[in-house]
Design a protein around this motif. Structure first.
Motif, PDB file in Angstrom:
ATOM      1  N   ALA A 233     -16.553 -40.990  35.122  1.00 25.43           N
ATOM      2  CA  ALA A 233     -15.560 -40.455  34.173  1.00 25.43           C
ATOM      3  C   ALA A 233     -14.321 -41.339  34.116  1.00 25.43           C
ATOM      4  O   ALA A 233     -13.201 -40.855  34.026  1.00 25.43           O
ATOM      5  CB  ALA A 233     -15.188 -39.020  34.525  1.00 25.43           C
ATOM      6  N   LEU A 260     -22.673 -29.985  30.487  1.00 23.32           N
ATOM      7  CA  LEU A 260     -21.532 -29.222  30.953  1.00 23.32           C
ATOM      8  C   LEU A 260     -22.000 -28.040  31.797  1.00 23.32           C
ATOM      9  O   LEU A 260     -23.076 -27.478  31.580  1.00 23.32           O
ATOM     10  CB  LEU A 260     -20.719 -28.709  29.762  1.00 23.32           C
ATOM     11  N   GLU A 264     -17.364 -24.924  32.280  1.00 23.79           N
ATOM     12  CA  GLU A 264     -16.819 -25.907  31.350  1.00 23.79           C
ATOM     13  C   GLU A 264     -17.142 -25.546  29.899  1.00 23.79           C
ATOM     14  O   GLU A 264     -16.302 -25.723  29.007  1.00 23.79           O
ATOM     15  CB  GLU A 264     -17.361 -27.295  31.690  1.00 23.79           C
ATOM     16  N   ILE A 268     -14.119 -25.102  27.237  1.00 26.09           N
ATOM     17  CA  ILE A 268     -14.038 -25.954  26.051  1.00 26.09           C
ATOM     18  C   ILE A 268     -14.184 -25.126  24.784  1.00 26.09           C
ATOM     19  O   ILE A 268     -13.467 -25.350  23.794  1.00 26.09           O
ATOM     20  CB  ILE A 268     -15.128 -27.042  26.113  1.00 26.09           C
ATOM     21  N   PRO A 287     -20.528 -32.494  26.100  1.00 24.54           N
ATOM     22  CA  PRO A 287     -19.166 -33.037  26.134  1.00 24.54           C
ATOM     23  C   PRO A 287     -18.714 -33.477  24.748  1.00 24.54           C
ATOM     24  O   PRO A 287     -19.423 -34.207  24.058  1.00 24.54           O
ATOM     25  CB  PRO A 287     -19.300 -34.234  27.094  1.00 24.54           C
ATOM     26  N   HIS A 319     -11.286 -32.205  25.799  1.00 28.72           N
ATOM     27  CA  HIS A 319     -11.334 -31.763  27.195  1.00 28.72           C
ATOM     28  C   HIS A 319     -12.775 -31.789  27.722  1.00 28.72           C
ATOM     29  O   HIS A 319     -13.698 -31.305  27.072  1.00 28.72           O
ATOM     30  CB  HIS A 319     -10.763 -30.348  27.290  1.00 28.72           C
ATOM     31  N   ARG A 320     -12.953 -32.401  28.888  1.00 30.92           N
ATOM     32  CA  ARG A 320     -14.256 -32.592  29.527  1.00 30.92           C
ATOM     33  C   ARG A 320     -15.194 -33.449  28.693  1.00 30.92           C
ATOM     34  O   ARG A 320     -16.415 -33.395  28.877  1.00 30.92           O
ATOM     35  CB  ARG A 320     -14.918 -31.243  29.824  1.00 30.92           C
ATOM     36  N   ARG A 362      -8.342 -32.643  30.282  1.00 36.35           N
ATOM     37  CA  ARG A 362      -9.026 -33.535  31.212  1.00 36.35           C
ATOM     38  C   ARG A 362     -10.077 -34.315  30.423  1.00 36.35           C
ATOM     39  O   ARG A 362     -11.228 -33.946  30.346  1.00 36.35           O
ATOM     40  CB  ARG A 362      -9.673 -32.726  32.334  1.00 36.35           C
ATOM     41  N   THR A 444     -19.757 -35.255  43.069  1.00 38.04           N
ATOM     42  CA  THR A 444     -19.211 -33.904  43.011  1.00 38.04           C
ATOM     43  C   THR A 444     -19.560 -33.101  44.255  1.00 38.04           C
ATOM     44  O   THR A 444     -18.777 -32.251  44.692  1.00 38.04           O
ATOM     45  CB  THR A 444     -19.720 -33.171  41.761  1.00 38.04           C
ATOM     46  N   THR A 451     -14.894 -35.513  40.088  1.00 39.76           N
ATOM     47  CA  THR A 451     -15.483 -36.819  39.809  1.00 39.76           C
ATOM     48  C   THR A 451     -14.683 -37.892  40.521  1.00 39.76           C
ATOM     49  O   THR A 451     -13.576 -37.642  41.028  1.00 39.76           O
ATOM     50  CB  THR A 451     -15.490 -37.093  38.300  1.00 39.76           C
TER      51      THR A 451
END
Length: 522
Positions: A233, A260, A264, A268, A287, A319-320, A362, A444, A451
């Motif tokens: 990432a 995801l 998440e 999102i 994502p 985000h993500r 993020r 993770t 990440t």
């Protein structure tokens, strides 16, 4: 005295009965990605006929008077010749948006005795009314549904958004009528609305397969950098002449990213629901990939708006996922500098005199740029007469602190038409994504869900030789403390892709090759 969810008559001070009717339906205001419960109270009292809305309502809420009046007229109903007061409580929170139409209409119908208070009191409502009584879709249904679950209420929304509300949980009682008349008929027992169920099969396009990396021929260094960026990432800056394939590479990055998690997906989807960007009411399963034009303003990029209407920007919608900034130096300086804080913290706080709203942000920053304004620096047959000074001036449009936040930088060499025609098809996205998924799982698990781009280097097992090599490289490249940290993070991702438990010197050496080197003006 407060009355919630029922009708009641109060004796006046005279010998006659002064019949005052109060009813309440739950509605919602929004702060960031969270829904705030709002009591929509309606009072019918004796006095001159009027229709007032109080409780810090903005113009869109105030205009609900005419939409509600017209919707009731379309049903064959008229407002009573009384003093109608609608109170939106708590009154110290600004209420904005047309989604208050439906709870106001429902509370009014309850006060008029058209709808039983026992029925309307069990539900919260969100929706905009047309003049003919149809219920139109509005932003924020998913956060409203989650709030309704917390308040132990059901939810009433438009028919087009019933599926969106259903993602809040199977236990939520949802009514999704297409019109106010259908809702009244359901609550009075004249008809029964069908239950809202999740679709049995999701559309293929909602899964988001995206372009495949197999379309990229050659460019081995750039492909390798893209794989490392996906695995950890990391932020990535690609430079190269026009037509070299920078945008093509960036567009294929989402196909390399892991799926995801359920948390998440919900987070999102709440952001996109607030923005009104949920396609067909389906959550965001993959994502997101956002690629705003270089003319995008600072407010559109990081969020904001006029007055209290603070909306999420591109950094939150990514985000993500991936935020791709093509032609990076062409973005305004203010817009780029506004990215510095969310890159570090993963959140963006938009402050106004009357409100402070924080959105998640993020995102993985990927940027592309030409080496100079003409685009052909280094090509003696095409570069302009200002070379190499033009390249330095063009790069200087991006501040040092912003460049310092780029984990990786790679120069994309163009592929000639002859090579393009003769080169075989590259490795496809599925094969690369499998390696990326293994590396993500490894990091993770080691770093409690973080990440490599988020984790502190203290969590990385690193050999003494690798650390000493990293220190010497940082001294020679004159890296800042931030740059040194990001160097170790990239090296750890390279080790994870290789399946090594400890970061070694070869991993650091490859990470050093991806550090951006600014022109030396000494």
């Amino acid at each position: 005295m407060r009355f919630l969810g029922y009708n009641r008559c109060i004796r006046g001070f005279s010998d006659d009965w002064d019949c005052m009717t109060i009813s309440c339906v739950l509605g919602f205001a929004f702060s960031g990605i969270d829904a705030i419960p709002v009591r929509v109270e309606v009072q019918l009292a004796s006095g001159l006929p009027s229709f007032l809305i109080v409780g810090l309502a903005d113009k869109a809420v105030a205009e609900a008077r005419e939409r509600v009046r017209a919707a009731l007229s379309a049903m064959g109903l008229t407002l009573p010749a009384k003093r109608i007061v609608v109170n939106l409580a708590p009154a110290n929170i600004v209420k904005e948006g047309s989604h208050f139409d439906l709870p106001i209409a429902l509370a009014l119908l309850t006060a008029m005795g058209v709808v039983p208070s026992e029925e309307s009191g069990r539900f919260a409502a969100i929706g905009e009314l047309s003049l003919d009584g149809r219920i139109n879709p509005v932003p924020g249904v998913l956060p409203a549904a989650l709030c309704a679950v917390d308040q132990s209420r059901g939810l009433i929304c438009g028919a087009q958004q019933g599926h969106e509300a259903r993602w809040a949980g199977d236990g939520l009682d949802i009514l999704a009528p297409d019109s106010l008349l259908a809702l009244v008929n359901h609550m009075t027992g004249e008809q029964v609305l069908p239950p809202v169920e999740l679709p049995e099969r999701l559309p293929v396009e909602s899964i988001g397969t995206g372009p495949d990396l197999a379309d990229v021929r050659g460019m081995e260094t750039a492909r390798r950098a893209l794989e490392i960026a996906a695995a950890g990432a990391h932020s990535l800056l690609m430079t190269g002449p026009p037509g070299a394939g920078k945008s093509m590479l960036a567009a294929r990055l989402p196909s390399l990213l892991p799926d995801l998690t359920s948390t998440e997906i919900l987070e999102i989807s709440r952001i996109h629901s607030i923005s009104g960007h949920l396609p067909m009411g389906l959550p965001v399963f993959r994502p997101p990939f956002r690629d705003p034009h270089h003319s995008t303003s600072q407010i559109a990029l990081v969020g904001g708006g006029n007055g209290n209407r603070i909306r999420p920007g591109e950094v939150s919608l990514a985000h993500r996922g991936v935020l791709f900034l093509d032609e990076l130096p062409e973005f305004s300086r203010a817009a780029l500098e506004a990215l510095r804080q969310p890159i570090e913290t993963g959140t963006i706080t938009v402050a106004r005199a009357s409100a402070h709203v924080t959105y998640p942000a993020r995102f993985q920053l990927v940027a592309a740029m030409n080496p100079c304004r003409c685009g052909y620096l280094g090509d003696a047959s095409q570069e302009c007469r200002k070379a190499p000074r033009c390249g330095e001036e063009y790069l200087s449009r991006i501040s040092g602190p912003m460049l310092d936040r780029m984990d990786m930088a790679v120069h994309v060499e163009p592929v000639s038409p002859a090579e393009l025609a003769g080169l075989p098809t590259g490795e496809n996205s599925a094969a690369v994504a499998a390696r990326v998924a293994v590396a993500r799982t490894r990091q993770t698990a080691r770093q409690d869900g973080l990440t490599n781009a988020e984790a502190p280097p203290d969590l990385f097992p690193t050999s003494t030789a690798a650390r000493d090599y990293a220190v010497r490289a940082a001294d020679r490249l004159r890296l800042s403390a931030r740059g040194f940290t990001r160097l170790l993070r990239v090296a750890r991702t390279i080790a994870d892709l290789a399946g090594d438990e400890e970061t070694g010197q070869p991993h650091v050496a490859e990470a050093v090759s991806y550090r951006l080197r600014r022109p030396d003006r000494r």
